[in-house]
Write a protein that holds these residues in place. Sequence first.
Motif, short mmCIF file in Angstrom:
data_model
loop_
_atom_site.label_atom_id
_atom_site.label_comp_id
_atom_site.label_asym_id
_atom_site.label_seq_id
_atom_site.Cartn_x
_atom_site.Cartn_y
_atom_site.Cartn_z
N GLU A 17 0.72 -0.91 0.04
CA GLU A 17 0.13 0.12 0.02
C GLU A 17 0.51 1.38 -0.65
O GLU A 17 0.50 1.98 -1.10
CB GLU A 17 -0.73 -0.18 1.50
CG GLU A 17 -2.15 -0.56 0.97
CD GLU A 17 -2.50 -1.12 2.55
OE1 GLU A 17 -3.66 -2.48 2.62
OE2 GLU A 17 -2.41 -1.46 4.02
N SER A 18 2.11 1.52 0.65
CA SER A 18 2.87 2.65 0.46
C SER A 18 3.48 2.39 -0.51
O SER A 18 3.88 3.94 -1.02
CB SER A 18 3.15 2.11 2.10
OG SER A 18 4.85 2.01 2.11
N ALA A 19 3.92 2.10 -1.10
CA ALA A 19 4.89 1.69 -2.26
C ALA A 19 3.77 2.35 -3.02
O ALA A 19 4.34 3.71 -3.78
CB ALA A 19 4.62 0.42 -2.48
N ALA A 20 2.22 1.95 -3.33
CA ALA A 20 1.76 2.82 -4.77
C ALA A 20 1.23 3.73 -4.21
O ALA A 20 1.42 4.67 -5.77
CB ALA A 20 0.65 1.53 -4.49
N ILE A 21 0.86 4.65 -3.25
CA ILE A 21 0.47 5.61 -2.74
C ILE A 21 1.80 6.43 -2.78
O ILE A 21 1.25 7.83 -3.02
CB ILE A 21 -0.07 5.69 -0.95
CG1 ILE A 21 -1.67 4.21 -1.14
CG2 ILE A 21 -0.64 6.74 -1.13
CD1 ILE A 21 -2.00 4.04 0.23
N GLY A 22 2.80 5.54 -2.37
CA GLY A 22 4.08 7.09 -2.02
C GLY A 22 3.91 7.51 -3.15
O GLY A 22 4.79 8.28 -4.06
N TYR A 23 4.58 6.19 -4.48
CA TYR A 23 4.85 6.49 -6.14
C TYR A 23 3.49 7.67 -7.08
O TYR A 23 4.01 8.35 -7.32
CB TYR A 23 3.83 5.08 -6.46
CG TYR A 23 4.21 4.80 -8.62
CD1 TYR A 23 5.79 5.53 -8.90
CD2 TYR A 23 3.18 5.18 -8.98
CE1 TYR A 23 5.59 6.03 -10.09
CE2 TYR A 23 3.19 5.32 -10.19
CZ TYR A 23 4.31 5.97 -10.91
OH TYR A 23 4.54 6.16 -11.68
N LEU A 24 1.90 7.04 -6.45
CA LEU A 24 1.26 8.04 -7.07
C LEU A 24 1.31 9.35 -6.54
O LEU A 24 1.34 10.29 -7.71
CB LEU A 24 -0.18 7.64 -6.64
CG LEU A 24 -0.60 6.16 -7.30
CD1 LEU A 24 -1.35 5.87 -6.77
CD2 LEU A 24 -0.61 6.61 -8.85
N HIS A 25 1.76 9.91 -5.09
CA HIS A 25 1.76 10.92 -5.45
C HIS A 25 2.83 11.63 -5.79
O HIS A 25 3.53 12.96 -6.15
CB HIS A 25 2.35 10.66 -3.52
CG HIS A 25 2.96 12.42 -2.32
ND1 HIS A 25 1.62 13.18 -2.13
CD2 HIS A 25 4.58 12.90 -2.89
CE1 HIS A 25 2.76 14.06 -1.78
NE2 HIS A 25 4.38 14.32 -2.56
N ALA A 26 4.55 11.50 -6.12
CA ALA A 26 6.24 11.19 -6.38
C ALA A 26 5.49 11.97 -7.67
O ALA A 26 5.81 12.20 -8.46
CB ALA A 26 6.62 10.55 -5.83
N ASN A 27 4.56 11.50 -8.62
CA ASN A 27 4.64 10.71 -9.65
C ASN A 27 3.42 11.36 -10.65
O ASN A 27 3.78 11.95 -11.61
CB ASN A 27 4.24 9.57 -10.42
CG ASN A 27 6.55 8.83 -10.48
OD1 ASN A 27 7.12 9.44 -10.87
ND2 ASN A 27 6.00 8.61 -9.20
#
Length: 358
Positions: free
Chosen positions: A236-246
Motif C-alpha cells: 500500500e505505501s509503495a503505491a500511494i507514495g509512487y502516485l504522490h511523487a509521480n
Amino acid sequence: MKTMRICASFCALALAIAGCGDDDDTTLVPDGGAADASTDATTMVDAGAPAEHLAQTDLYSNFAARTINPALIEYIPAHALWSDGALKRRWMSLPAGAKIDTSDMNHWRFPIGTRFYKEFAAPGGNGIYETRLIEVTGVDEFRMVSFVWNAAQTDAMATPDGALNVNGSQHDAPSSADCRTCHRGEPGRILGFSAMQLSSPGMGGSSLLSTLTAQNKLSNAPASSAGYPVPGNATESAAIGYLHANCGHCHNPDTPVYNQTQMVLRYDITATTVATTNVYTTAVGQALMSASYTSNPAHAAETRITPGNHMLSAIWVRMNARGNNDQMPPQPFTELPDDAATGGGLAKVAAWIDSLTP
Ligand code: HEC
Ligand code: HEC
C-alpha cells in the motif's frame, strides 16, 4: 479530434500556470542561451545576479575537482519521480541560521536564499546531462532553470529554453516554463523535500526529518519522532507514495488540473490510515469524469481504481498508455513513468489495486 483534446487540456494547464504571474521563474535569467559561451566559467557573477554557469553557484566547493560543497545537505526522497533511466542526486543549500517554515507541516516553505539542486547523469559514469536549480529569490519568487552540461563536461550553462537530446543522448532538459508545470503544484515549489518524503530512514540511517529537527532547522517540530511516512503495509505505501511523487504535483487542489478531475493523488500527512488518503477517497471505486476517455468503448468498464482489477483501473491503464491522448503524465512526456528511479511504478500500482477487495 483526440489529439486536439489532449492539447486542449495540457496546453490549457500550461497556459493557466504561465498566466498566474505570481512567481517569476524565467525573467531573472538573461535571454535564453544568449550568454557568451566563451565566458570563463570560474568568473563569479555580481552579487545578486543570477548565475549563468553552474560553477558560479554554491553547489561545488571546487568545481574543477567536482567537490560538492560540504555545507550542502544531500538527500533522497522516500518516493522518487521517474527520470527516463537517468541517475539522480539532490542537494539542498539552506542559508546559515535560517529555518524552514514548517508551521504547515503539509506544505513547507523555504527561506529566501534557499537553493535546491538536482543532477541527472547517464548510467555507468558516462557524464552529467543537466543540473537543475530551484532558488527562492524573494517572497513567492523562484528561479527554476536547468544548467545543461557540455559534452566535454567542463561547463554547465543555464538553459531557460531547455535542450533536447543532451549531448546526443535520449535525455531532454526541460525549459523553465516546463519546470513550473510540475513545481507550481506546491505553494513553496519544492516537491520532494517534505515531511513525508524525509520521514523514511535516509542516507545516514536515521531520517533526515529527525536530523533537521535535532539541528533546529525546522520552525515547528514534527508531532512525533516517527515522522509522517505513508501509511499501510509495504504494498500500500509503495503505491500511494509512487502516485504522490509521480502524479500528485498535478493532481491536487492547488492546480488547474483539479477543476478537470477533482481527483487528488497527492498524499496529505493528515491521513494516517490508507482508507483516509486522498487517493483512496477520490479514486477507489470512483467513476471517471473524463467523458472523452470513457466514450471509447474500450474504457467503458473502468473506474479510477477498480478494486482487485488494475486492468479496469484508469489510473493504471493511463500510466501504461504512451504516445496517445490517454497517457499519464500527459504528452509531451514520452517515457513510461516506470523506470528504475520509481522502483517499477506500474508493478507497484498494479499490486496495490489487485490487493483491494472487490
Ligand atoms: C514532470 C514534472 C516535473 C518537471 C517538468 C520538473 N520537475 Fe523538478 N521535480 C519534480 C518532482 C516530482 C520532484 C521531487 C521528486 C524527486 O526528486 O524525484 C522534483 C524535484 C526537483 C528538485 C529537488 C527539489 C524538489 O523540489 O524536490 C529540483 C531542484 C528540481 N526538481 C528542479 C527542476 C527544474 C529546474 C525543472 C525545469 C528545468 C524541473 N525540476 C522540472 C517534478 C518535475
Ligand atoms: C502534468 C500534469 C499531470 C500529471 C503529472 C499527471 N496528470 Fe493525470 N491528468 C492531467 C489532466 C490535465 C487530466 C484531465 C484531462 C484528461 O483526462 O486527459 C488528467 C486526468 C487523469 C485521469 C482521469 C480522471 C478522470 O476522472 O477522468 C487519470 C486516471 C489520471 N489523470 C491519472 C494520472 C496518473 C496515474 C498520473 C501519474 C502517473 C498522472 N495522472 C499524472 C494532468 C496530469
